[in-house]
Design a protein around this motif. Structure first.
Motif, mmCIF file in Angstrom:
data_model
loop_
_atom_site.group_PDB
_atom_site.id
_atom_site.type_symbol
_atom_site.label_atom_id
_atom_site.label_comp_id
_atom_site.label_asym_id
_atom_site.label_seq_id
_atom_site.Cartn_x
_atom_site.Cartn_y
_atom_site.Cartn_z
ATOM 1 N N ALA A 35 1.654 1.925 -3.471
ATOM 2 C CA ALA A 35 0.474 2.393 -4.196
ATOM 3 C C ALA A 35 0.302 3.895 -4.025
ATOM 4 O O ALA A 35 0.057 4.627 -4.989
ATOM 5 N N ARG A 36 0.436 4.366 -2.779
ATOM 6 C CA ARG A 36 0.319 5.800 -2.529
ATOM 7 C C ARG A 36 1.477 6.560 -3.155
ATOM 8 O O ARG A 36 1.291 7.624 -3.755
ATOM 9 N N THR B 212 1.042 7.133 -6.924
ATOM 10 C CA THR B 212 0.120 8.226 -7.245
ATOM 11 C C THR B 212 0.784 9.570 -7.004
ATOM 12 O O THR B 212 0.646 10.510 -7.802
ATOM 13 N N ASP C 35 -5.359 -0.192 -0.635
ATOM 14 C CA ASP C 35 -4.511 -1.050 -1.463
ATOM 15 C C ASP C 35 -4.924 -1.035 -2.931
ATOM 16 O O ASP C 35 -4.446 -1.857 -3.720
ATOM 17 N N LYS D 193 0.823 -1.211 0.000
ATOM 18 C CA LYS D 193 0.000 0.000 0.000
ATOM 19 C C LYS D 193 0.858 1.262 0.000
ATOM 20 O O LYS D 193 0.465 2.291 -0.551
ATOM 21 N N THR E 56 -5.471 6.833 -5.264
ATOM 22 C CA THR E 56 -5.251 5.624 -4.478
ATOM 23 C C THR E 56 -6.231 5.590 -3.323
ATOM 24 O O THR E 56 -6.466 6.609 -2.671
ATOM 25 N N GLU E 57 -6.828 4.435 -3.086
ATOM 26 C CA GLU E 57 -7.660 4.202 -1.906
ATOM 27 C C GLU E 57 -7.182 2.908 -1.256
ATOM 28 O O GLU E 57 -7.438 1.816 -1.754
ATOM 29 N N GLN F 12 -5.449 9.782 -11.755
ATOM 30 C CA GLN F 12 -4.970 8.708 -10.903
ATOM 31 C C GLN F 12 -5.245 9.032 -9.445
ATOM 32 O O GLN F 12 -5.157 10.183 -9.021
ATOM 33 N N MET G 98 -5.054 1.079 -6.486
ATOM 34 C CA MET G 98 -4.680 2.220 -7.293
ATOM 35 C C MET G 98 -5.669 2.322 -8.441
ATOM 36 O O MET G 98 -5.940 1.327 -9.133
#
Length: 275
Positions: free
Chosen positions: A186-187, A190, A239, A183, A236-237, A234, A241
């Motif tokens: 993922a952040r 973004t 886990d 995660k 992220t929430e 784009q 993307m």
């Protein structure tokens, strides 16, 4: 599924300085090739930085949908008491990507196919990794190795794609979600997308997504006389993307596209009771 990053997961690299754009060659370049120049540089820097998803966002396959429309609309299954999809404490999601994706809303029909994947698809881990890595045949062996290592470090678990065609408006939207155990990456990816597109200095700034200040939307350089336009967003929430692309005639219905993205983010932010 565990939301923790696996031991030994490499950190997401820092964003390098964006390279200068090459000088324009004599004569006007075709619209798509000039846009491809800016995105091509983004690909190169993303690979050098280890930003595999940055590569995928801008160049997942050829990034285009086929002209062939869908044959059968998809209808949203009704979640059961067993909670077919939702969000766990900590932001990890469960359920099929098809359930996590925004259903076809009023005013839209199923959109065109995305390459060989179709217009409504859920992918397992292996298929999702191939999607994110994209077509790397034109890359050097070193770039391909770096891309593969970057994508592997994300620990991708699944992905889903759905396309939407606005009735009577010409707007075509593709929403893609990629689920990963990493995660933090993922952040960071973004954030990287936001910082890199800003640093390039060639992308037009798209509209904000209400309620999601970290979401970023950009448009390629405007070309005089071009009847079509496009936008990439784009976010992220947890886990997941989320990448949205929107194409259509000028002026592009950016607000309508962003409304879809907001609805998608609302769905995966709290698609049911959090457990």
């Amino acid at each position: 599924m565990s939301s923790d990053v696996a031991p030994g997961t490499p950190p997401v690299p820092m964003l390098p300085a964006a390279p200068p754009l090459p000088p324009e060659t004599a004569g006007p370049a075709p619209v798509r090739s000039r846009r491809g120049l800016a995105l091509g540089l983004a690909v190169l820097v993303a690979v050098v930085a280890g930003g595999g998803v940055g590569y995928a966002v801008l160049h997942g396959k050829d990034g285009r949908t086929d002209a062939k429309p869908a044959a059968t609309p998809w209808t949203e299954p009704t979640p059961t008491a067993t909670k077919a999809f939702g969000t766990r404490s900590g932001g990890s999601h469960y359920g099929s990507p098809r359930l996590l994706l925004l259903p076809i809303p009023g005013g839209y029909l199923p959109g065109p196919d995305v390459d060989e994947y179709g217009n409504d698809v859920a992918l397992d881990a292996e298929q999702a990794q191939r999607l994110v890595k994209g077509d790397s045949r034109d890359m050097s062996a070193k770039e391909r190795k770096e891309l593969n290592e970057a994508v592997d470090s994300l620990h991708i678990e699944s992905a889903g794609m759905r396309t939407y065609t606005q009735t009577g408006g010409g707007l075509v939207v593709q929403i893609r979600i990629v689920q990963m155990r990493n995660k933090q990456a993922a952040r960071a990816e973004t954030d990287y997308f936001t910082a890199f597109t800003k640093a390039m200095g060639v992308f037009r700034t798209g509209p904000k997504v209400k309620g999601y200040p970290k979401a970023t939307c950009v448009l390629p350089p405007a070309e005089p006389g071009d009847a079509l336009d496009e936008m990439t967003c784009q976010a992220t929430e947890g886990d997941l993307m989320v990448t949205m692309t929107a194409d259509g005639p000028r002026p592009l219905a950016k607000s309508d596209a962003v409304d879809l993205l907001r609805d998608q983010l609302d769905r995966i932010k709290d698609p049911g009771m959090t457990v």
